[in-house]
Design an enzyme around this catalytic site. Structure first.
Site, mmCIF file in Angstrom:
data_model
loop_
_atom_site.group_PDB
_atom_site.id
_atom_site.type_symbol
_atom_site.label_atom_id
_atom_site.label_comp_id
_atom_site.label_asym_id
_atom_site.label_seq_id
_atom_site.Cartn_x
_atom_site.Cartn_y
_atom_site.Cartn_z
ATOM 1 N N THR A 36 0.848 -1.199 0.000
ATOM 2 C CA THR A 36 0.000 0.000 0.000
ATOM 3 C C THR A 36 0.885 1.252 0.000
ATOM 4 O O THR A 36 2.034 1.208 0.425
ATOM 5 C CB THR A 36 -0.931 0.027 1.226
ATOM 6 O OG1 THR A 36 -0.153 0.174 2.425
ATOM 7 C CG2 THR A 36 -1.760 -1.244 1.317
ATOM 8 N N GLY A 37 0.321 2.342 -0.511
ATOM 9 C CA GLY A 37 1.126 3.562 -0.620
ATOM 10 C C GLY A 37 2.324 3.345 -1.514
ATOM 11 O O GLY A 37 3.438 3.779 -1.201
ATOM 12 N N ALA A 38 2.101 2.687 -2.667
ATOM 13 C CA ALA A 38 3.209 2.162 -3.473
ATOM 14 C C ALA A 38 3.789 3.152 -4.470
ATOM 15 O O ALA A 38 4.791 2.843 -5.115
ATOM 16 C CB ALA A 38 2.738 0.914 -4.226
ATOM 17 N N GLY A 41 7.788 7.795 -2.320
ATOM 18 C CA GLY A 41 8.544 7.639 -1.090
ATOM 19 C C GLY A 41 8.983 6.213 -0.793
ATOM 20 O O GLY A 41 9.569 5.520 -1.637
ATOM 21 N N ILE A 42 8.700 5.772 0.426
ATOM 22 C CA ILE A 42 9.139 4.462 0.898
ATOM 23 C C ILE A 42 8.519 3.348 0.068
ATOM 24 O O ILE A 42 9.182 2.366 -0.285
ATOM 25 C CB ILE A 42 8.788 4.283 2.381
ATOM 26 C CG1 ILE A 42 9.485 5.350 3.232
ATOM 27 C CG2 ILE A 42 9.175 2.893 2.878
ATOM 28 C CD1 ILE A 42 8.983 5.427 4.658
ATOM 29 N N GLY A 43 7.236 3.479 -0.235
ATOM 30 C CA GLY A 43 6.556 2.448 -1.014
ATOM 31 C C GLY A 43 7.177 2.268 -2.381
ATOM 32 O O GLY A 43 7.421 1.140 -2.827
ATOM 33 N N TYR A 186 -2.103 11.657 14.590
ATOM 34 C CA TYR A 186 -1.091 10.782 13.978
ATOM 35 C C TYR A 186 -0.554 9.793 15.002
ATOM 36 O O TYR A 186 -0.499 8.583 14.748
ATOM 37 C CB TYR A 186 0.042 11.637 13.416
ATOM 38 C CG TYR A 186 1.170 10.852 12.803
ATOM 39 C CD1 TYR A 186 0.983 10.140 11.629
ATOM 40 C CD2 TYR A 186 2.433 10.834 13.397
ATOM 41 C CE1 TYR A 186 2.026 9.426 11.050
ATOM 42 C CE2 TYR A 186 3.485 10.122 12.829
ATOM 43 C CZ TYR A 186 3.274 9.423 11.661
ATOM 44 O OH TYR A 186 4.303 8.711 11.098
#
Length: 287
Positions: A36-38, A41-43, A186
């Site tokens: 997810t969130g691919a 950034g990190i993804g 958060y």
């Protein structure tokens, strides 16, 4: 000089384990991995590393144009890439993702929870903004928990004695530290999912499913851009964060955190009252 100092700090405090291409291949070859969130950034860093391995990737994000771009750039004869457009702010998105994976007739070997939502805002400015709570709790906790629940039977089926199925959770060092003002939504949502994962780790391990929590410090991604003071602060690179995540899977670790986080936790306990006093006075001066 300032840049040199920042680079030295980043190397010292944001060191991550090295993972060789051979170890990555051994761990993820012929696996089906959902991220997810691919798209950023990190993804995206994880996707680029995994695309060099014979495997199947399922990329989940809300930006279809970037998903198509990554698929066109990285797909190859040995790496098949699928994508699903979904906004994890929508509480029904976890069911949508699960149904689309079923339609692809795929079973997940590895689930990487990377998507996240960060908000820095005073509680006084959130009085008329219920979405501040809803967004963070849906993206950082509820939908990841539901996705895990929905894919558990797949993960149980694909695990074996040679290779464990994996759930990799991108968390934050904040979940282990003093709760700072302005970050309540958060902090609460990331801490909630981390605690949920820790509680089910023993149950999952019985069925050879490894659930790992990766407690990352500040990472230089677009998520930190709205917070002006982060622009000049030392931060981890997304590629280094991806190394920490994938190394947890490769070595079947339950968690990864910076070497100094335990010291910081102790300081938060010992100096809890002075920290409260510091924040209170800082907020008064900025009012």
């Amino acid at each position: 000089m300032q840049k040199w100092i920042r680079t030295c700090i980043e190397r010292l405090f944001f060191y991550t384990p090295h993972i060789s291409q051979a170890k990555l291949t051994e761990t993820f070859e012929n696996k089906t991995i959902l991220i997810t969130g691919a798209t950023f950034g990190i993804g995206e860093a994880c996707v680029r590393k995994l695309a060099q391995i014979p495997c199947q990737l399922i990329l989940v994000a809300r930006t279809e144009e970037k998903l198509i771009s990554l698929k066109n750039e990285l797909e190859s004869p040995h790496c098949k890439i699928h994508y699903i457009v979904a906004d994890l702010y929508d509480i029904s998105s976890s069911e949508l993702i699960y149904q689309q994976v079923q339609q692809l007739q795929l079973k997940i070997d590895c689930l990487i929870h990377n998507a996240g939502k960060s908000i820095q805002r005073s509680i006084w400015k959130s009085i008329d903004r219920p979405q501040d709570i809803d967004r963070t709790i849906h993206i950082n906790y509820l939908n990841p928990a539901h996705l895990t629940r929905l894919f558990l039977n797949d993960l149980k089926t694909t695990s074996n004695q040679q290779h464990q199925s994996q759930i990799l959770v991108v968390s934050t060092i904040n979940a282990k530290l003093f709760a700072p003002p302005l970050w309540a939504n958060y902090q609460a949502s990331k801490s909630a999912f981390a605690e949920w994962i820790k509680a089910i780790q023993p149950e999952l391990k019985i069925h050879n499913i490894n659930a790992a929590l990766i407690y990352l410090p500040l990472v230089r991604t677009r998520m930190i851009l709205p917070t002006a003071q982060y622009a000049s602060m030392p931060a981890m690179l997304p590629t280094k964060a991806a190394d920490a995540i994938l190394a947890c899977a490769a070595h079947n670790k339950r968690q990864w955190q910076p070497w100094w986080l335990s010291i910081a936790q102790l300081c938060c306990i010992v100096f809890a009252t002075p920290i409260q006093f510091f924040y209170r006075n800082l907020l008064k001066r900025n009012m």
